[in-house]
Design a protein around this motif. Structure first.
Motif, PDB file in Angstrom:
ATOM      1  N   MET A   3      11.078   6.023  -2.572  1.00 47.19           N
ATOM      2  CA  MET A   3       9.682   6.174  -3.256  1.00 47.19           C
ATOM      3  C   MET A   3       9.612   7.189  -4.343  1.00 47.19           C
ATOM      4  O   MET A   3       9.084   7.158  -5.335  1.00 47.19           O
ATOM      5  CB  MET A   3       8.506   6.384  -2.228  1.00 47.19           C
ATOM      6  CG  MET A   3       8.176   5.228  -1.244  1.00 47.19           C
ATOM      7  SD  MET A   3       7.141   5.711  -0.292  1.00 47.19           S
ATOM      8  CE  MET A   3       7.774   5.553   1.336  1.00 47.19           C
ATOM      9  N   HIS A   4      10.380   8.525  -4.114  1.00 46.95           N
ATOM     10  CA  HIS A   4      10.529   9.402  -4.854  1.00 46.95           C
ATOM     11  C   HIS A   4      11.351   9.112  -6.186  1.00 46.95           C
ATOM     12  O   HIS A   4      11.012   9.218  -7.332  1.00 46.95           O
ATOM     13  CB  HIS A   4      11.224  10.802  -4.144  1.00 46.95           C
ATOM     14  CG  HIS A   4      10.183  11.386  -3.190  1.00 46.95           C
ATOM     15  ND1 HIS A   4       9.299  11.956  -3.722  1.00 46.95           N
ATOM     16  CD2 HIS A   4      10.364  11.106  -1.969  1.00 46.95           C
ATOM     17  CE1 HIS A   4       8.687  12.563  -2.707  1.00 46.95           C
ATOM     18  NE2 HIS A   4       9.156  12.142  -1.597  1.00 46.95           N
TER      19      HIS A   4
ATOM     20  N   THR B 150      11.536   6.762   1.861  1.00 49.51           N
ATOM     21  CA  THR B 150      11.087   7.815   1.395  1.00 49.51           C
ATOM     22  C   THR B 150      11.567   8.388   0.192  1.00 49.51           C
ATOM     23  O   THR B 150      10.961   8.687  -0.716  1.00 49.51           O
ATOM     24  CB  THR B 150      10.827   9.013   2.492  1.00 49.51           C
ATOM     25  OG1 THR B 150       9.949   8.670   3.810  1.00 49.51           O
ATOM     26  CG2 THR B 150       9.835  10.433   2.025  1.00 49.51           C
TER      27      THR B 150
ATOM     28  N   THR C 266       1.124   3.875  -3.266  1.00 49.69           N
ATOM     29  CA  THR C 266       0.578   5.358  -2.912  1.00 49.69           C
ATOM     30  C   THR C 266       1.734   6.083  -3.105  1.00 49.69           C
ATOM     31  O   THR C 266       1.544   7.390  -3.120  1.00 49.69           O
ATOM     32  CB  THR C 266      -0.371   5.283  -1.893  1.00 49.69           C
ATOM     33  OG1 THR C 266       0.426   5.105  -0.492  1.00 49.69           O
ATOM     34  CG2 THR C 266      -1.573   4.316  -1.743  1.00 49.69           C
ATOM     35  N   ARG C 267       2.968   5.663  -2.545  1.00 45.30           N
ATOM     36  CA  ARG C 267       4.115   6.669  -2.305  1.00 45.30           C
ATOM     37  C   ARG C 267       3.819   7.479  -1.211  1.00 45.30           C
ATOM     38  O   ARG C 267       4.458   8.586  -1.327  1.00 45.30           O
ATOM     39  CB  ARG C 267       4.479   7.322  -3.523  1.00 45.30           C
ATOM     40  CG  ARG C 267       5.076   6.401  -4.657  1.00 45.30           C
ATOM     41  CD  ARG C 267       5.888   6.892  -5.703  1.00 45.30           C
ATOM     42  NE  ARG C 267       5.169   7.997  -6.344  1.00 45.30           N
ATOM     43  CZ  ARG C 267       4.506   7.938  -7.515  1.00 45.30           C
ATOM     44  NH1 ARG C 267       4.131   6.683  -8.203  1.00 45.30           N
ATOM     45  NH2 ARG C 267       3.992   9.036  -8.203  1.00 45.30           N
ATOM     46  N   ASP C 268       3.039   7.040  -0.106  1.00 45.68           N
ATOM     47  CA  ASP C 268       2.753   7.757   0.951  1.00 45.68           C
ATOM     48  C   ASP C 268       3.525   7.393   1.971  1.00 45.68           C
ATOM     49  O   ASP C 268       3.062   6.238   2.675  1.00 45.68           O
ATOM     50  CB  ASP C 268       1.115   7.745   1.109  1.00 45.68           C
ATOM     51  CG  ASP C 268       0.989   8.763   2.359  1.00 45.68           C
ATOM     52  OD1 ASP C 268       1.361   9.353   3.081  1.00 45.68           O
ATOM     53  OD2 ASP C 268      -0.249   8.414   2.567  1.00 45.68           O
ATOM     54  N   ALA C 269       4.467   7.932   2.490  1.00 50.34           N
ATOM     55  CA  ALA C 269       5.572   7.593   3.671  1.00 50.34           C
ATOM     56  C   ALA C 269       4.736   7.863   4.785  1.00 50.34           C
ATOM     57  O   ALA C 269       5.382   7.133   5.818  1.00 50.34           O
ATOM     58  CB  ALA C 269       6.737   8.570   3.523  1.00 50.34           C
ATOM     59  N   ALA C 270       3.753   8.423   5.149  1.00 49.44           N
ATOM     60  CA  ALA C 270       2.962   8.423   6.256  1.00 49.44           C
ATOM     61  C   ALA C 270       2.930   7.159   7.193  1.00 49.44           C
ATOM     62  O   ALA C 270       2.771   6.887   8.356  1.00 49.44           O
ATOM     63  CB  ALA C 270       1.628   9.212   6.153  1.00 49.44           C
ATOM     64  N   GLY C 271       2.568   6.131   6.432  1.00 50.04           N
ATOM     65  CA  GLY C 271       2.198   4.755   6.833  1.00 50.04           C
ATOM     66  C   GLY C 271       3.541   4.043   7.477  1.00 50.04           C
ATOM     67  O   GLY C 271       3.509   3.012   8.152  1.00 50.04           O
TER      68      GLY C 271
ATOM     69  N   ARG D 284       0.906  -1.229   0.122  1.00 48.58           N
ATOM     70  CA  ARG D 284       0.007   0.109   0.051  1.00 48.58           C
ATOM     71  C   ARG D 284       0.756   1.082   0.194  1.00 48.58           C
ATOM     72  O   ARG D 284       0.765   2.067  -0.852  1.00 48.58           O
ATOM     73  CB  ARG D 284      -0.968   0.101   1.352  1.00 48.58           C
ATOM     74  CG  ARG D 284      -2.300  -0.489   1.024  1.00 48.58           C
ATOM     75  CD  ARG D 284      -3.307   0.015   2.055  1.00 48.58           C
ATOM     76  NE  ARG D 284      -2.859  -0.327   3.380  1.00 48.58           N
ATOM     77  CZ  ARG D 284      -2.699  -1.543   4.152  1.00 48.58           C
ATOM     78  NH1 ARG D 284      -3.148  -2.764   3.413  1.00 48.58           N
ATOM     79  NH2 ARG D 284      -2.368  -1.892   5.108  1.00 48.58           N
ATOM     80  N   ILE D 285       1.885   1.220   0.808  1.00 48.84           N
ATOM     81  CA  ILE D 285       2.851   2.464   0.948  1.00 48.84           C
ATOM     82  C   ILE D 285       3.606   2.419  -0.331  1.00 48.84           C
ATOM     83  O   ILE D 285       3.517   3.644  -0.890  1.00 48.84           O
ATOM     84  CB  ILE D 285       3.784   2.131   2.165  1.00 48.84           C
ATOM     85  CG1 ILE D 285       2.982   2.360   3.302  1.00 48.84           C
ATOM     86  CG2 ILE D 285       4.935   3.093   2.073  1.00 48.84           C
ATOM     87  CD1 ILE D 285       3.939   1.721   4.618  1.00 48.84           C
TER      88      ILE D 285
ATOM     89  N   THR E 256      13.141   5.477   7.536  1.00 48.71           N
ATOM     90  CA  THR E 256      12.320   6.123   6.935  1.00 48.71           C
ATOM     91  C   THR E 256      12.744   7.108   5.690  1.00 48.71           C
ATOM     92  O   THR E 256      12.152   7.359   4.710  1.00 48.71           O
ATOM     93  CB  THR E 256      11.203   7.057   8.026  1.00 48.71           C
ATOM     94  OG1 THR E 256      10.699   6.135   8.649  1.00 48.71           O
ATOM     95  CG2 THR E 256      10.365   7.946   7.078  1.00 48.71           C
TER      96      THR E 256
END
Length: 142
Positions: A55-56, A52, A16-21, A12-13, A48
């Protein structure tokens, strides 16, 4: 075969490339091993930062090709497990092919995240792009 919850959370992370998780997924003492850094990086904050940045750098073109895992019905009964995820991405004009190796504890939090990448030209592109992305993150913190 059902994916273990930590593996579902990672997918999921990554999608979505959403590091919040990551805060909920990573153990406090997680160890990150990079193909570009000789020593293991220890702790949630540094892991993290690396994930992160990845992901970018890899995220827009990242494709997971296959996976193998233990956990749930296989492996130890305590809820811990491990997975190997085969991936491919493109950085500039270079293809990067690699694997992510994940381990998690009984609490479902990742305790280890290791990345291996090939071919050499793809790894070079990855190292350069990751260094630039990590520097942007450091500059943003200041």
């Amino acid at each position: 075969m059902t994916r273990p919850a930590p593996l579902e959370a990672w997918h999921r992370i990554a999608e979505t490339r959403d590091a919040a998780g990551l805060d909920d997924l990573l153990a406090d003492d997680v160890v990150f091993r990079s193909p570009a850094v000789h020593t293991p990086q220890e702790g949630r904050a540094i892991t993290t930062a690396y994930l992160t940045a990845a992901m970018h750098v890899l995220g827009p073109q990242l494709r997971y090709l296959d996976e193998w895992h233990t956990g749930n019905d296989e492996g130890p009964d305590d809820g811990s497990g491990s997975a190997v995820l085969e991936f491919e991405s493109i950085i500039g004009d270079k293809t990067v092919h690699g694997i992510d190796m994940l381990r998690w504890g009984a609490d479902g939090r990742l305790t280890s995240f290791t990345v291996m990448a090939r071919p050499f030209k793809g790894l070079e592109a990855l190292i350069g792009a990751m260094a630039a992305e990590l520097m942007k993150g450091l500059e943003a913190e200041q």
